[in-house]
Design an enzyme around this catalytic site. Sequence first.
Site, PDB file in Angstrom:
ATOM      1  N   ARG A 203       0.849  -1.192   0.000  1.00  0.00           N
ATOM      2  CA  ARG A 203       0.000   0.000   0.000  1.00  0.00           C
ATOM      3  C   ARG A 203       0.884   1.241   0.000  1.00  0.00           C
ATOM      4  NH1 ARG A 203      -3.415   2.760   4.840  1.00  0.00           N
ATOM      5  NH2 ARG A 203      -4.311   4.424   3.569  1.00  0.00           N
TER       6      ARG A 203
ATOM      7  N   HIS B  26      -3.355  11.070   1.347  1.00  0.00           N
ATOM      8  CA  HIS B  26      -2.869  10.704   2.688  1.00  0.00           C
ATOM      9  C   HIS B  26      -2.283  11.956   3.344  1.00  0.00           C
ATOM     10  CE1 HIS B  26      -1.452   7.097   5.204  1.00  0.00           C
ATOM     11  NE2 HIS B  26      -1.200   8.177   5.918  1.00  0.00           N
TER      12      HIS B  26
ATOM     13  N   GLU C 112      -7.981   8.142   6.594  1.00  0.00           N
ATOM     14  CA  GLU C 112      -8.284   8.662   7.922  1.00  0.00           C
ATOM     15  C   GLU C 112      -8.859  10.084   7.918  1.00  0.00           C
ATOM     16  OE1 GLU C 112      -5.025   5.980  10.390  1.00  0.00           O
ATOM     17  OE2 GLU C 112      -4.807   8.160  10.358  1.00  0.00           O
TER      18      GLU C 112
ATOM     19  N   ASN D 178      -7.961   1.070   9.687  1.00  0.00           N
ATOM     20  CA  ASN D 178      -6.692   1.360  10.351  1.00  0.00           C
ATOM     21  C   ASN D 178      -6.903   1.237  11.857  1.00  0.00           C
ATOM     22  OD1 ASN D 178      -5.887   2.011   7.772  1.00  0.00           O
ATOM     23  ND2 ASN D 178      -5.429   4.151   8.191  1.00  0.00           N
TER      24      ASN D 178
ATOM     25  N   TYR E 298      -4.954   0.705  15.730  1.00  0.00           N
ATOM     26  CA  TYR E 298      -3.717   0.719  16.505  1.00  0.00           C
ATOM     27  C   TYR E 298      -3.921   0.362  17.972  1.00  0.00           C
ATOM     28  CZ  TYR E 298      -1.233   2.768  12.572  1.00  0.00           C
ATOM     29  OH  TYR E 298      -0.668   2.967  11.347  1.00  0.00           O
TER      30      TYR E 298
ATOM     31  N   GLU F 102      -3.923  -0.583   7.997  1.00  0.00           N
ATOM     32  CA  GLU F 102      -2.798  -0.166   8.840  1.00  0.00           C
ATOM     33  C   GLU F 102      -2.934  -0.832  10.209  1.00  0.00           C
ATOM     34  OE1 GLU F 102      -1.931   4.003   9.391  1.00  0.00           O
ATOM     35  OE2 GLU F 102      -2.384   4.468   7.290  1.00  0.00           O
TER      36      GLU F 102
END
Length: 475
Positions: A73, A118, A163, A305, A307, A373
């Site tokens: 990506r 991005h 995002e 994404n 985390y 991600e």
Amino acid sequence: MFPGNFAWGAATAAYQIEGGWDADGKGPSIWDTFCHGKGRVFEDQSGDVSCNSYQLWEEDLGCILQLGLTHYRLSFSWARLLPDGTTRHVNKKGVQYYEKVIDDLLANNVLPMVTLYHFDLPQALQDQGGWKSSEMAGIFDTYAKFCFRTFGDRVKLWITINEPYVCAKMGYEDGLFAPGLKEQGVSAYIVGHNMLRAHARAWHSYDTLYRATQGGAVSLAINSDWAEPLDPASSEDMAATQRYLAFTFGWFAWPVFLTGDYPGVMRSNVERRSKEQGYQGRPRLPTFSEDEPSVLGTADFFALNYYTSRKVKARGACGGMLSLDSDRDAEGVTDASWPVCGVSWLAVFPEGLRNLLRYIKDTLNGPEIYITENGFSQVGLVDLEDVQRAGYYLDTIQEVGKAIQEDGVDVRGYFAWSLLDNFEWASGYSVRFGLFHVDFSGAEQKRSSYVSGKEYAKTIAKYRTQAGTDDLTTE
């Protein structure tokens, strides 16, 4: 545990790795402008050079092949392709760079997933109002169609915007990311709305003009923590958790995947807070116009994404100024049992990803999901023997496997963040997420594999062998 056509990937972003900020006709982006100001980024660092991937692409390709990735990506620098943000002037050198990257990947049986945006808006468009302008939806659509037309014969997985929550909140509410505005309680909602409009326009353009001949898929990348109540027995904490998810995950998932509008609790809370504060302007949370292409259904898969996770409690009384935080009226904290990985906000909770995947399946009618991600940071002294971080990756990937096998979640791929140590936005080079270390002190930007990179390569090889295939498939 993983199907044979599972996408094993790693991810990067143009501003974070490319360098060459003004090379070969590239125009400035808002991150160039932001970093060239003082006091905005750790030690006033910038992405001017970074990993120098603009000149060292072959080194990046070597890292990709060393990992055994099936997918990579990357993002396009809008200002490298279209220096003023419009198709009035196409930068041929920029086109040639991405042509080479894509062609080299395909020649090595690695499929590209391309992000169109991005965080790095051309400064020329920011000067005209940027994402606060309603005109951006049409401008982005023109850029997207240029990319589909130019590269879509080879790129089959597209992300329009990465995002939008972070772009809106960090860039326009908190002022910590470019363009660095602190217009609390108003601009972030406008920016998020215009990003959704832009995404929808681009998806409809692809669907109408290119899908039949190119056969690709388009989505947008939504970031979200997993959230659960601090006290499961507390109705206040339960309600706060729902608000927390509505104002992060739901803000962009609900319009695209579920209802065509923002979550009801989000709209009601924003309206209530506006009345409490005597706000007299136009509604802070915009409405979608019936005269525009519908945003509902404008995603061919869910790009996630993830985390970290949070335990959530109600904030209590919300006085003071209007803001996203006061609208949300929920506070996320970390569990003391979760290890903190590098930066203070990144508490490691692999089960949280499985929980979130199951939540997406149950809430959004079981979409195909790519984890676009997921990663773990390091700070301080460089340690290539990052055994603990390698373990975090393994634990997380095992939770993804459980989500597939035990929960029936349709997960199609996993992209580690990131291929390389890079410019980590406001944290500069003080935070490292790479599977490969980059020596930023040397002119050669030498890449060296961390243990986590070597272990990720072993994990990919193991699961691909178990699935009974060494051949890349595109299904």
